[in-house]
Design a protein around this motif. Structure first.
Motif, PDB file in Angstrom:
ATOM      1  N   GLN A 204       0.850  -1.190   0.000  1.00 55.23           N
ATOM      2  CA  GLN A 204       0.000   0.000   0.000  1.00 55.23           C
ATOM      3  C   GLN A 204       0.887   1.242   0.000  1.00 55.23           C
ATOM      4  OE1 GLN A 204      -2.073  -1.479   3.631  1.00 55.23           O
ATOM      5  NE2 GLN A 204      -3.888  -0.763   2.561  1.00 55.23           N
ATOM      6  N   GLY A 205       0.230   2.381   0.092  1.00 57.05           N
ATOM      7  CA  GLY A 205       1.010   3.606   0.301  1.00 57.05           C
ATOM      8  C   GLY A 205       1.515   4.239  -0.965  1.00 57.05           C
ATOM      9  N   ILE A 206       1.116   3.727  -2.130  1.00 51.90           N
ATOM     10  CA  ILE A 206       1.605   4.303  -3.372  1.00 51.90           C
ATOM     11  C   ILE A 206       0.776   5.546  -3.725  1.00 51.90           C
ATOM     12  CG2 ILE A 206       2.071   3.861  -5.829  1.00 51.90           C
ATOM     13  CD1 ILE A 206       3.704   2.105  -3.930  1.00 51.90           C
ATOM     14  N   ASP A 207      -0.531   5.415  -3.616  1.00 54.29           N
ATOM     15  CA  ASP A 207      -1.388   6.474  -4.117  1.00 54.29           C
ATOM     16  C   ASP A 207      -2.190   7.185  -3.033  1.00 54.29           C
ATOM     17  OD1 ASP A 207      -2.127   7.849  -6.404  1.00 54.29           O
ATOM     18  OD2 ASP A 207      -4.110   6.902  -6.316  1.00 54.29           O
ATOM     19  N   ARG A 208      -2.508   6.487  -1.991  1.00 50.80           N
ATOM     20  CA  ARG A 208      -3.379   7.017  -0.945  1.00 50.80           C
ATOM     21  C   ARG A 208      -2.814   6.627   0.410  1.00 50.80           C
ATOM     22  NH1 ARG A 208      -7.818  10.620  -1.546  1.00 50.80           N
ATOM     23  NH2 ARG A 208      -7.850  10.867  -3.763  1.00 50.80           N
ATOM     24  N   PRO A 209      -3.177   7.236   1.483  1.00 50.02           N
ATOM     25  CA  PRO A 209      -3.964   8.454   1.564  1.00 50.02           C
ATOM     26  C   PRO A 209      -3.152   9.708   1.219  1.00 50.02           C
ATOM     27  CG  PRO A 209      -3.358   7.688   3.760  1.00 50.02           C
ATOM     28  CD  PRO A 209      -2.821   6.684   2.797  1.00 50.02           C
TER      29      PRO A 209
END
Ligand code: KG4
Ligand code: ZN
Length: 359
Positions: free
Chosen positions: A6-11
């Motif tokens: 995770q953490g590529i685009d959001r938040p």
């Protein structure tokens, strides 16, 4: 807990940092992308040879809202585009921290965005993830700045083990004090590095402190005193000539202490990667020696770019994004904690907080 994937685009997070003498605001997308990174270094402290806490708080008050506005304009985001607000809640100067925390609380209340308080040291850890998409745990990190000198093993994001730290002065503090003594303006670390770089290989040597305590600890106050004593012995007329040599000998001893600590920590942990963060991570000799060390051991090494080594809000936004993605929310009663520690998941006994909170 959020995962590495995770953490590529959001938040999308607004980060706020006011723990010492940098007033900073940033907008990040996840913990891998910077959309804007505004850092205002308070110059007023130079006249005093060190950070004056009261002056720092007042400067933060004056500078923080324009910095936030500028970060949001550069990132081209409006409040409705954001998923949360992250702010440094410690460690740092209490008055300075309170400015950031109060502003963040007020903004969270006014915008209804989730709020998360970030440990400044955890921010430095995330500074390694912001520029290199391949960088991932497990890794060892040396955080060396004007306020901190610590070694942490990062087993996974959010899983930290403190291996040791300075028992007296921080590395950057020693650079600053020695530099000011040599007649350089505060903060003097970068200037000491530059003049040391120009010096001939010094004949002079200073001892590298070994700390008689369990763990991977550093001490810089004895080195600072040794340099001061040496400096006082040099007749004033000869000081101009000897200044660069003294700086080079000091830098060599300080870097040897840091590299020695990293080596011992690598022996213990078998970490496949090592990174540095904090202002001292800009030191050229430290970078060269760490690069050599990594090459000798066939491990990976990471140095954030200078704007991410020194205090900034992008790293705070990144750590905040990680916590927000994992579902953490802090209340609007979020408080600053000047002596906040980074909790270890596998703490050594001497690192545990005494009952009732940090000493
Ligand atoms: O991380 P930072 O911006 O703020 C703190 O949290 O302290 O680090 C600033 C510190 C100062 O002590 C400064 O003198 C030192 O980092 N520093 C350096 C170099 N550049 C900055 N120390 C040694 N060599 C450098 N090139
Ligand atoms: Zn810092």
């Amino acid at each position: 807990m959020a995962t590495l994937a995770q953490g590529i685009d959001r938040p999308r997070v607004l980060g706020i940092e006011t723990s010492c003498d940098e007033t900073a605001a940033a907008v990040v997308r996840g913990w891998r992308n910077i959309l804007a990174n505004v850092v205002v270094t308070q110059e007023v402290h130079a006249d005093w040879g060190g950070v004056v806490p009261e002056v720092a708080s007042r400067e933060h008050l004056r500078l923080i809202l324009p910095a936030i506005r500028q970060a949001m304009e550069t990132a081209e985001v409006k409040w409705g585009d954001l998923d949360g607000i992250a702010v440094t809640r410690g460690p740092g100067l209490i008055g300075a921290l309170l400015v950031g925390v109060s502003i963040a609380r007020a903004l969270a209340l006014g915008t209804d965005l989730p709020l998360v308080g970030v440990n400044h040291l955890e921010g430095h850890i995330f500074s390694l993830l912001l520029e290199d998409p391949e960088w991932r745990p497990p890794f060892l990190i040396l955080i060396a700045s004007g306020g901190h000198t610590e070694l942490h093993m990062i087993e996974d994001l959010g899983e930290y083990r403190r291996l040791g730290g300075t028992v007296d002065d921080a590395a950057g503090e020693a650079f600053d004090k020695v530099g000011v003594m040599l007649g350089l303006p505060y903060p003097a670390g970068a200037a000491v590095d530059s003049i040391a770089e120009e010096a001939e290989v010094p004949g002079l040597t200073f001892p590298v402190a070994s700390v008689d305590r369990p763990g991977h600890n550093f001490s810089f106050s004895g080195l600072k005193t040794a340099v001061m004593q040496q400096w006082r012995q040099i007749p004033e007329a000869g000081r101009v000539e000897r200044r660069d040599e003294v700086a080079a000998a000091f830098r060599r001893a300080a870097v040897a202490a840091l590299i020695g600590g990293v080596e011992a920590a690598l022996d213990e942990t078998g970490a496949p990667r090592v990174g540095v963060a904090g202002g001292v991570a800009n030191n050229r000799l430290l970078r060269r020696e760490l690069t050599d060390l990594a090459e000798r051991r066939s491990i990976e090494v990471a140095f954030p770019s200078p704007r991410l080594c020194t205090d900034n809000a992008a790293m705070i936004g990144a750590a905040g994004a990680f916590h927000l993605a994992g579902g953490r929310r802090d209340g609007l009663d979020l408080d600053a904690d000047p002596s906040l520690r980074l909790p270890s998941t596998a703490a050594r006994p001497e690192d545990e907080e005494p009952p009732g909170g940090p000493a």
